[in-house]
Design a protein around this motif. Sequence first.
Motif, mmCIF file in Angstrom:
data_model
loop_
_atom_site.group_PDB
_atom_site.id
_atom_site.type_symbol
_atom_site.label_atom_id
_atom_site.label_comp_id
_atom_site.label_asym_id
_atom_site.label_seq_id
_atom_site.Cartn_x
_atom_site.Cartn_y
_atom_site.Cartn_z
ATOM 1 N N UNK A 162 0.826 -1.206 0.000
ATOM 2 C CA UNK A 162 0.000 0.000 0.000
ATOM 3 C C UNK A 162 0.867 1.266 0.000
ATOM 4 N N UNK A 163 2.130 1.117 -0.308
ATOM 5 C CA UNK A 163 3.064 2.250 -0.444
ATOM 6 C C UNK A 163 3.110 3.162 0.774
ATOM 7 N N UNK A 164 3.009 2.552 1.950
ATOM 8 C CA UNK A 164 2.990 3.361 3.165
ATOM 9 C C UNK A 164 4.381 3.814 3.575
ATOM 10 N N UNK A 165 5.405 3.190 3.006
ATOM 11 C CA UNK A 165 6.769 3.616 3.293
ATOM 12 C C UNK A 165 7.277 3.223 4.679
ATOM 13 N N UNK A 166 6.554 2.379 5.368
ATOM 14 C CA UNK A 166 7.040 1.977 6.689
ATOM 15 C C UNK A 166 8.320 1.167 6.570
ATOM 16 N N UNK A 167 8.406 0.355 5.512
ATOM 17 C CA UNK A 167 9.615 -0.458 5.344
ATOM 18 C C UNK A 167 10.821 0.428 5.039
ATOM 19 N N UNK A 168 10.588 1.533 4.312
ATOM 20 C CA UNK A 168 11.701 2.432 4.002
ATOM 21 C C UNK A 168 12.205 3.083 5.285
ATOM 22 N N UNK A 169 11.270 3.533 6.107
ATOM 23 C CA UNK A 169 11.687 4.135 7.373
ATOM 24 C C UNK A 169 12.361 3.093 8.271
ATOM 25 N N UNK A 170 11.835 1.862 8.230
ATOM 26 C CA UNK A 170 12.421 0.790 9.033
ATOM 27 C C UNK A 170 13.884 0.577 8.648
ATOM 28 N N UNK A 171 14.109 0.489 7.361
ATOM 29 C CA UNK A 171 15.439 0.147 6.853
ATOM 30 C C UNK A 171 16.394 1.336 6.939
ATOM 31 N N UNK A 172 15.864 2.523 6.632
ATOM 32 C CA UNK A 172 16.727 3.695 6.512
ATOM 33 C C UNK A 172 16.884 4.436 7.834
ATOM 34 N N UNK A 173 15.790 4.617 8.537
ATOM 35 C CA UNK A 173 15.843 5.464 9.724
ATOM 36 C C UNK A 173 15.973 4.676 11.022
ATOM 37 N N UNK A 174 15.354 3.499 11.082
ATOM 38 C CA UNK A 174 15.427 2.719 12.320
ATOM 39 C C UNK A 174 16.718 1.908 12.375
ATOM 40 N N UNK A 175 16.972 1.135 11.304
ATOM 41 C CA UNK A 175 18.145 0.245 11.315
ATOM 42 C C UNK A 175 19.349 0.860 10.609
ATOM 43 N N UNK A 176 19.127 1.930 9.869
ATOM 44 C CA UNK A 176 20.192 2.599 9.111
ATOM 45 C C UNK A 176 20.954 1.621 8.231
ATOM 46 N N UNK A 177 20.211 0.729 7.588
ATOM 47 C CA UNK A 177 20.826 -0.183 6.629
ATOM 48 C C UNK A 177 20.751 0.367 5.211
ATOM 49 N N UNK A 178 19.788 1.244 4.965
ATOM 50 C CA UNK A 178 19.743 1.961 3.683
ATOM 51 C C UNK A 178 19.675 1.046 2.469
ATOM 52 N N UNK A 179 18.920 -0.021 2.582
ATOM 53 C CA UNK A 179 18.800 -0.945 1.446
ATOM 54 C C UNK A 179 17.530 -0.661 0.662
ATOM 55 N N UNK A 180 16.461 -0.316 1.363
ATOM 56 C CA UNK A 180 15.159 -0.160 0.718
ATOM 57 C C UNK A 180 14.957 1.280 0.278
ATOM 58 N N UNK A 181 14.397 1.432 -0.912
ATOM 59 C CA UNK A 181 14.039 2.758 -1.412
ATOM 60 C C UNK A 181 12.635 2.731 -1.990
ATOM 61 N N UNK A 182 12.131 3.911 -2.276
ATOM 62 C CA UNK A 182 10.809 4.050 -2.903
ATOM 63 C C UNK A 182 11.085 4.747 -4.232
ATOM 64 N N UNK A 183 11.102 3.976 -5.302
ATOM 65 C CA UNK A 183 11.590 4.485 -6.585
ATOM 66 C C UNK A 183 10.445 4.791 -7.549
ATOM 67 N N UNK A 184 10.786 5.376 -8.659
ATOM 68 C CA UNK A 184 9.844 5.851 -9.667
ATOM 69 C C UNK A 184 8.821 6.796 -9.035
ATOM 70 N N UNK A 185 7.695 6.948 -9.726
ATOM 71 C CA UNK A 185 6.762 7.952 -9.192
ATOM 72 C C UNK A 185 5.313 7.611 -9.517
ATOM 73 N N UNK A 186 4.429 8.302 -8.863
ATOM 74 C CA UNK A 186 3.004 8.146 -9.112
ATOM 75 C C UNK A 186 2.550 6.720 -8.900
#
Lengths: 373, 578
Positions: A162-186
């Motif tokens: 559902x494109x909520x971006x929780x996984x991006x925050x999990x990976x980038x901000x919580x664990x600072x692994x920076x593997x997951x991104x939200x790419x392209x658009x719309x």
Amino acid sequence: MAIAPQRLKSSATNGAARVNFTLNGTPVAAQPDETILQAADRHGIEIPRLCYKDGYRPDGNCRVCMVEIEGERVLAPSCCRMPSEGMNVNSTGERATKSQKMVTELLLTDMPGQTTSPYKRASELDVWAGKLGVAAARYPQREQWAPDLSHPAMSVNLDACIQCGRCVRACREEQVNDVIGYAWRGEHAKIVFDFDDPMGVSSCVACGECVQACPTGALAPANGVALIEPDKKVDSACPYCGVGCLLTYNIKDEKIIYVEGRDGPANASRLCVKGRFGFDYVHNPKRLTKPMIRKEGVAKTSALLDPDDMWTAFREATWEEALDLAGGKLRAIREQRGPKGLAGFGSAKGSNEEAYLFQKLVRTGFGTNNVDH
Amino acid sequence: METIDITGGVPLGQAARKMPVAGDEGRRKKRRGQGKGRPVDPVALEEVRALLGDEPRRRDLLIEHLHKIQDRYRAISAAHLNALAEEMRLAPAEVFEVATFYHHFDVVKDGEAAPPAVTVRVCDGLSCEMAGAQNLLAMLRNGGYGEGVRVITAPCVGRCDTAPVAVVNQNPLDHATVADVDAALESKALTAAVPAYTGYDAYVAGGGYALLKACVAGERTADDVIATMENAGLRGLGGAGFPAGRKWKIVRSESAPRLMAVNIDEGEPGTFKDRFYLERDPHRFLEGMLIAAWAVGIAEIYVYLRDEYAAARAILTAEIAALQAHAPVPLPPIHLRRGAGAYICGEESAMIESIEGKKGMPRLRPPYVAQVGVFGRPTLEHNMETLYWVREIVERGAEWFASQGRNGRKGLRSFSVSGRVQKPGVHLAPAGITIRELIDEYAGGMLPGHTFYGYFPGGASGGILPASMDDIPLDFDTLNKYGCFIGSAAIIVLSDKDTAKSAALNMLRFFHDESCGQCTPCRVGTAKAVALMERGDWDKELLTDLSTVMMDASICGLGQAAPNPYLCVYKYFPHEVS
Ligand SMILES: Cc1cc2nc3c(=O)[nH]c(=O)nc-3n(C[C@H](O)[C@H](O)[C@H](O)COP(=O)(O)O)c2cc1C
Ligand code: SF4
Ligand code: SF4
Ligand code: FES
Ligand code: FES
């Protein structure tokens, strides 16, 4: 929204001034730094939420938590908005409810089969759809992404994303692994690993924080275990190292099926790959579960023992017998060679308390400061 | 038609050879930090280093650096992207998501073919579509250009008065025909021609920068100038119409350092006024910008220009350099930033994200950009044209500007007029003029054989009105009660040869393509609206429900205004949908 991350804890209570506002006609007081949603939670007023996860930076993208604020042109996301003194907020009126339901319906529309998540039991989307009474999705469905089952421990089924971006925050901000991104658009915006690589060959370290964060099961532990209803949940601490991360074992038919991080001072619900996925040893038939003593007359060797053939070298013992034997031998060495004849080398798996006890034993029992782990 | 092979152009770089994704073996040896998953290709790294030279590797320059790779190799290979991530100390995923967000970056994944050396973009915006863009597109697609050329569509490129438009690499062709495209390909005319304009010397000779000097010399006070702006009643010309003087006051009261961001993203379909002024009198805008910066106490200025405006970029690059070389007053640093094909980056907070080198995803408000803008600093954000008028208003006085106007309204508006009129173009007319007056007095009347049928009063977002409602003063606020707004004053005139229904579909397709994808109502809503509208038989209940959540719950103006075209069809053109 990419403003500096801030952690919003609902529990904070201090001397700073409270904010008095009206929620659904009732006067309520918010703690300073509390959002409308958090204040509502404390007052037992439930507002739907999907992209919001307690402890994470609120992102305000799913728009299911919309509330009506008197005097404002459009609705406001209660997960991000701070109340201000005298504000009049409505979370259950016709206008707010309409948007809450429509967002839920639109997300449901794009779920596989336009119905409950096929990847996770009682997904957060399904729970809110139930509470809001959203049953049928009336809109045409999007084109779906193919599954990615390249990772041994986790499955990626973005048809339930559902494109909520929780996984991006999990990976980038919580664990600072920076593997997951939200790419392209719309409509084509997609959760990706590195350069849209299969998860299994990406730089993912398999901490599983994204799986824990995902509200729909689009990211889930592999093999569909998130669909199984556990018989029981056992709160425990991770046995792997001394950090003391708290976790919960989900158990079905006396087997651990999956692990969830539990909020503890050391881990704030986070886990690493071992704690989250490394539990198969528990059910390994070759696991040592009882004390054993080397049989009389069997010589010590540096060769590895065949685990299927342990009993030619060892016999089962009671704890008393085993401890007596080990203690006796240690005492004999100390008497023979003095404290310098002994040193202690503890396990990194021991907890802090166990490490304390161990050095106490070595220092006072052995009489030496030669202790490490 | 002959097959033209232009692949000989620029090689894609040695590094574009297939780079395997690290398998299990690679992962064992991974380094901490950047590029953990895939090894950095040393050749690609050298190529990227050479392109970047000694420019800073700061995060906010990511999009600028991506442009360098795209310009040089006409694509961005995974190897180059990975090398750039390494060089900039950014995570590969972050670089990838930024690169793929913008339409003008061709990210080529491992094993994928690089795009052809030449790209022909055919504008399929409404004005171009009305002028036969679909036909042109079909002919070009069947043109047999071979491997070296690809033909794709593009949203409005800001030349609607010369529709249809095709852009060959960076060379825009007005009133484009297949023959024009052929000629451009044949002669390798792939860059934009720079039109004649008033350069630095000519501008100064005409009295330019005297006002700025007077301000800085203390002959005028900031309070006076701001008061003049307030009394003139100039409102933001980017679309939202916030009073300019008041904005200066608000930002001035915030703590220093304060920054400024100038919006020349001009992506609203039908709008081309900013380009019009930039390509004629760039220093008038620059002087206005510097007067605003002086009055508000701005430390640094960021100018964000849409990538489609290649000629304007050449002009601004040259003229900012000329200005800096002969600085009439001490200048704050001026940074020219290049967009990369994203309408949403015209939304002020999305533009700020883009200036910071990120995806153009709008921020939630509050906090407002006046308080928390570029790099978290208080920011004065303006449309380019708003600043363009500063010099004249301050020189001629608030009275002069306020005394313009018609039908009870005040001021002047630059209408971008396109569609079925004799003289499309930018028409500077009194605010409050009606569509009928605008067509008759300025736009030379309707095209022969066309009867006035309806109009978009404010680009894609401002709704559609029927010919019968031709006496409404066109200005801020006056259209609100009809569910419309003037926005950037982009007027698209429809005739009896058009239908509001297909015009609305064109616009919804635009919103669908340009939604940033952040929030559910807009990301999913625009997609469902297009799907429903393409069915021909519109489902009123579903579309109405959709409009409610989009208008009420979208994060930014794109999603909030996206249903306007079809809601207006229901309201004002019911015969088309019954
Ligand atoms: C979707 C969207 C696109 C926009 N595009 C532009 C644009 O291309 N240029 C522009 O100046 N303003 C654009 N705006 C308006 C800006 O957000 C902002 O209001 C404006 O730049 C403020 O400057 P002004 O006060 O001088 O008008 C857009 C707004 C939205 C919601
Ligand atoms: S994969 Fe899950 S957590 Fe990530 S965006 Fe999709 S639904 Fe949200
Ligand atoms: S309304 Fe559309 S463009 Fe604006 S933030 Fe939401 S998805 Fe992005
Ligand atoms: S929970 Fe508030 S916007 Fe998603
Ligand atoms: S240039 Fe084609 S519609 Fe504007």
